[in-house]
Structure formats: structure tokens, C-alpha cells
Scaffold this motif. Structure first.
Motif, PDB file in Angstrom:
ATOM      1  N   GLY A  60     -63.456  15.017  -8.212  1.00 38.94           N
ATOM      2  CA  GLY A  60     -63.653  13.961  -9.190  1.00 38.94           C
ATOM      3  C   GLY A  60     -62.747  14.091 -10.394  1.00 38.94           C
ATOM      4  N   THR A  61     -61.919  15.157 -10.404  1.00 39.10           N
ATOM      5  CA  THR A  61     -61.056  15.400 -11.563  1.00 39.10           C
ATOM      6  C   THR A  61     -59.574  15.482 -11.207  1.00 39.10           C
ATOM      7  N   ALA A  62     -59.234  15.592  -9.929  1.00 34.66           N
ATOM      8  CA  ALA A  62     -57.828  15.715  -9.517  1.00 34.66           C
ATOM      9  C   ALA A  62     -57.564  14.820  -8.324  1.00 34.66           C
ATOM     10  N   GLY A  63     -56.308  14.399  -8.192  1.00 35.09           N
ATOM     11  CA  GLY A  63     -55.926  13.525  -7.089  1.00 35.09           C
ATOM     12  C   GLY A  63     -55.019  14.212  -6.095  1.00 35.09           C
ATOM     13  N   PHE A  64     -54.879  13.629  -4.922  1.00 35.52           N
ATOM     14  CA  PHE A  64     -54.017  14.180  -3.883  1.00 35.52           C
ATOM     15  C   PHE A  64     -52.547  14.167  -4.327  1.00 35.52           C
ATOM     16  N   THR A  65     -51.826  15.218  -3.969  1.00 33.50           N
ATOM     17  CA  THR A  65     -50.377  15.262  -4.196  1.00 33.50           C
ATOM     18  C   THR A  65     -49.606  15.538  -2.908  1.00 33.50           C
ATOM     19  N   GLU A  66     -50.291  16.056  -1.874  1.00 33.08           N
ATOM     20  CA  GLU A  66     -49.579  16.436  -0.646  1.00 33.08           C
ATOM     21  C   GLU A  66     -50.533  16.509   0.535  1.00 33.08           C
ATOM     22  N   LEU A  67     -50.009  16.084   1.686  1.00 34.52           N
ATOM     23  CA  LEU A  67     -50.702  16.262   2.958  1.00 34.52           C
ATOM     24  C   LEU A  67     -49.760  16.990   3.902  1.00 34.52           C
ATOM     25  N   ARG A  68     -50.298  17.968   4.613  1.00 31.55           N
ATOM     26  CA  ARG A  68     -49.513  18.708   5.600  1.00 31.55           C
ATOM     27  C   ARG A  68     -50.181  18.508   6.942  1.00 31.55           C
ATOM     28  N   ILE A  69     -49.474  17.873   7.888  1.00 27.33           N
ATOM     29  CA  ILE A  69     -50.040  17.543   9.193  1.00 27.33           C
ATOM     30  C   ILE A  69     -49.362  18.378  10.272  1.00 27.33           C
ATOM     31  N   VAL A  70     -50.158  19.056  11.091  1.00 27.53           N
ATOM     32  CA  VAL A  70     -49.645  19.782  12.253  1.00 27.53           C
ATOM     33  C   VAL A  70     -49.830  18.884  13.473  1.00 27.53           C
ATOM     34  N   LEU A  71     -48.733  18.570  14.128  1.00 30.19           N
ATOM     35  CA  LEU A  71     -48.796  17.675  15.285  1.00 30.19           C
ATOM     36  C   LEU A  71     -49.305  18.419  16.524  1.00 30.19           C
ATOM     37  N   ILE A 126     -56.546  14.661  21.230  1.00 28.26           N
ATOM     38  CA  ILE A 126     -55.538  15.421  20.496  1.00 28.26           C
ATOM     39  C   ILE A 126     -56.020  15.598  19.056  1.00 28.26           C
ATOM     40  N   ALA A 127     -55.726  16.767  18.488  1.00 26.70           N
ATOM     41  CA  ALA A 127     -56.160  17.097  17.132  1.00 26.70           C
ATOM     42  C   ALA A 127     -54.951  17.209  16.206  1.00 26.70           C
ATOM     43  N   PHE A 128     -55.149  16.796  14.969  1.00 29.85           N
ATOM     44  CA  PHE A 128     -54.106  16.855  13.952  1.00 29.85           C
ATOM     45  C   PHE A 128     -54.620  17.705  12.785  1.00 29.85           C
ATOM     46  N   LYS A 129     -54.316  18.993  12.808  1.00 29.77           N
ATOM     47  CA  LYS A 129     -54.742  19.856  11.711  1.00 29.77           C
ATOM     48  C   LYS A 129     -54.134  19.345  10.401  1.00 29.77           C
ATOM     49  N   THR A 130     -54.975  19.245   9.380  1.00 27.25           N
ATOM     50  CA  THR A 130     -54.555  18.633   8.115  1.00 27.25           C
ATOM     51  C   THR A 130     -54.894  19.543   6.942  1.00 27.25           C
ATOM     52  N   VAL A 131     -53.903  19.778   6.089  1.00 22.45           N
ATOM     53  CA  VAL A 131     -54.104  20.553   4.865  1.00 22.45           C
ATOM     54  C   VAL A 131     -53.802  19.639   3.677  1.00 22.45           C
ATOM     55  N   GLU A 132     -54.783  19.493   2.795  1.00 21.53           N
ATOM     56  CA  GLU A 132     -54.670  18.591   1.656  1.00 21.53           C
ATOM     57  C   GLU A 132     -54.523  19.396   0.364  1.00 21.53           C
ATOM     58  N   THR A 133     -53.630  18.962  -0.507  1.00 24.41           N
ATOM     59  CA  THR A 133     -53.419  19.635  -1.791  1.00 24.41           C
ATOM     60  C   THR A 133     -53.664  18.648  -2.920  1.00 24.41           C
TER      61      THR A 133
END
Length: 242
Positions: A60-71, A126-133
Motif C-alpha cells: 500500500g506504500t510502494a509500486g511495482f518497478t520490475e517484473l522478472r519472468i522465467v519462461l 506451463i508455468a511462468f515463474k515470476t519475481v516482482e520488485t
């Protein structure tokens, strides 16, 4: 006004149920945010498929800056092109997927983007591992793969696929970023790069440089010997002139 024992018992049960429901909702709240993926053609071996991803905001205090997707296996980084994305965000291919980053989104705003995939693999899901920053450095990892009989706390987005159409065939894989990008010449290898990568030409240049160096050394040695001989001759002839 006093309540009868039956009424008191009923009230206590109601209060206990409300407390249990509140506790359950409180525990479930952190897991309510998640990452999802859907496709316009969720079918194995389908071509030119648009995949849409949604990463729900947890902070509730910060917004997304990056997404890292593993295909997943069967989709190479070179098979992916960016469709829609937050304004100012750019896609960069990585060794096993891609990175999508840009100016921070507002707090509480979901990160949505779409990509076009050249062809989906021949699989049931199929799965897409996702890392959010987030802009405050917080990292959320949705990378857990589904397991039989167990529910993951932070599951990776999973896309279920229908069976491939009759006659569908897998296409040849696209080159990875490392294969499609030519190596950057180093200072030591700049000569071979200028010669079109021909090691023979580079060796000839090196031999020519060595020959010039040897000639210079020999000439310097000859001058030194001649100078020494002249000094000795002059020294020997000096007494006779006195």
C-alpha cells in the motif's frame, strides 16, 4: 435484561464463529495477491499466441518497478515480443526469460503486460515463474510449481493448455540472446575482428610485427658495436699523437 442459558450459549457460539471468520480472513489476506497468466489461444503448439500477465499489488506504500519472468521449457527468449506494458516500461531478454522494468507504478496499482509467443510448447500446462520488485526494494517471488495434493503459498502463474490441433508440428527453436548477439571484440582480439575473424591473417600480422622488431634490435646492436670499436681505436691511437 438477563438472557437464558440457551441464549447465552447461542451468543457465545455466534461470537466465536465471527472471531474465527475474522482470523481466517486476516490470515488469507496476505495470500490474496498473486500473479496470473491467460492466453487468447490456450492450446499446445498454437502459434502467435498472446499471453496476458497480471501481477496484483501487495503493497500500500510502494509500486511495482520490475517484473522478472522465467519462461517454461519450449519457449525461448527469442520467441517473445512485447505487446502492451505500463508506460515507459521496456522488455530485455535474459538467458532464461525476460525482464520488464520502468518507472514505478502507483502504490496499489496492478502490473499488467502482454507478450506474443511464436509457438506454445506441446504440454498440458506451463508455468511462468515470476519475481516482482517494488520501489521500496521489496521482492515478491511467485515461483512455486504445482505439486499433487499440496497447495503452494506463492504459486507461479500456470497456464493450462488444450491438446494440440491435428497435424500441428513444433517449429525449430529460435536462437537464444547469447547465440543471436555477436560477441563484443576485446582489445586483445581487435586485430582478429578487423581481419574478419581469420586467425591466419592475425598470425601473419603478428609475424610481420615480430620481424620488424628483430630488424630494429639488430640495427641497434650494429650501431653499438661500431661505436664501441670507434672508441677503442681512438683510445689506442691517442698516445702516439702525444
Amino acid at each position: 435484561m438477563s438472557l437464558s442459558p440457551v441464549a447465552l450459549a447461542g451468543r457465545r457460539i455466534a461470537l466465536a464463529g465471527a472471531a474465527a471468520l475474522t482470523a481466517t480472513l486476516a490470515l488469507a489476506a496476505p495470500a490474496s495477491a498473486h500473479a496470473e497468466v491467460e492466453a487468447d489461444t490456450p492450446q499446445a503448439l498454437a502459434e502467435n499466441v498472446t499471453l496476458r500477465f497480471v501481477s496484483e499489488a501487495e503493497s500500500g506504500t510502494a509500486g511495482f518497478t520490475e517484473l522478472r519472468i522465467v519462461l517454461p521449457e519450449g519457449i525461448a527468449p527469442g520467441d517473445v515480443t512485447l505487446g502492451e506494458a505500463p508506460e515507459g516500461w521496456r522488455l530485455t531478454a535474459t538467458g532464461d526469460g525476460y525482464r520488464l522494468a520502468g518507472p514505478a507504478l502507483k502504490a496499489g496499482v496492478d502490473a499488467e503486460h502482454s507478450i506474443k509467443v511464436r509457438q506454445l510448447p506441446d504440454a498440458k500446462e506451463i508455468a511462468f515463474k515470476t519475481v516482482e520488485t517494488y520501489s521500496d526494494g521489496e521482492v515478491s517471488r511467485w515461483i512455486e510449481l504445482p505439486t499433487a495434493g499440496a497447495e503452494s503459498e506463492q504459486p507461479a502463474p500456470v497456464l493450462k493448455l488444450k491438446a494440440a490441433a491435428a497435424g500441428a508440428e513444433p517449429e525449430s527453436a529460435s536462437p537464444s540472446p547469447a547465440e543471436s548477439t555477436p560477441p563484443t571484440p576485446t582489445a586483445a582480439g581487435s586485430e582478429s575482428a578487423d581481419d574478419g575473424g581469420d586467425p591466419t591473417a592475425a598470425q601473419e600480422d603478428q609475424n610481420g610485427s615480430t620481424g620488424v622488431t628483430v630488424a630494429v634490435v639488430l640495427a641497434a646492436a650494429a650501431v653499438l658495436v661500431a661505436g664501441t670499436w670507434w672508441l677503442l681505436r681512438r683510445r689506442n691511437s691517442s698516445p702516439s699523437q702525444g
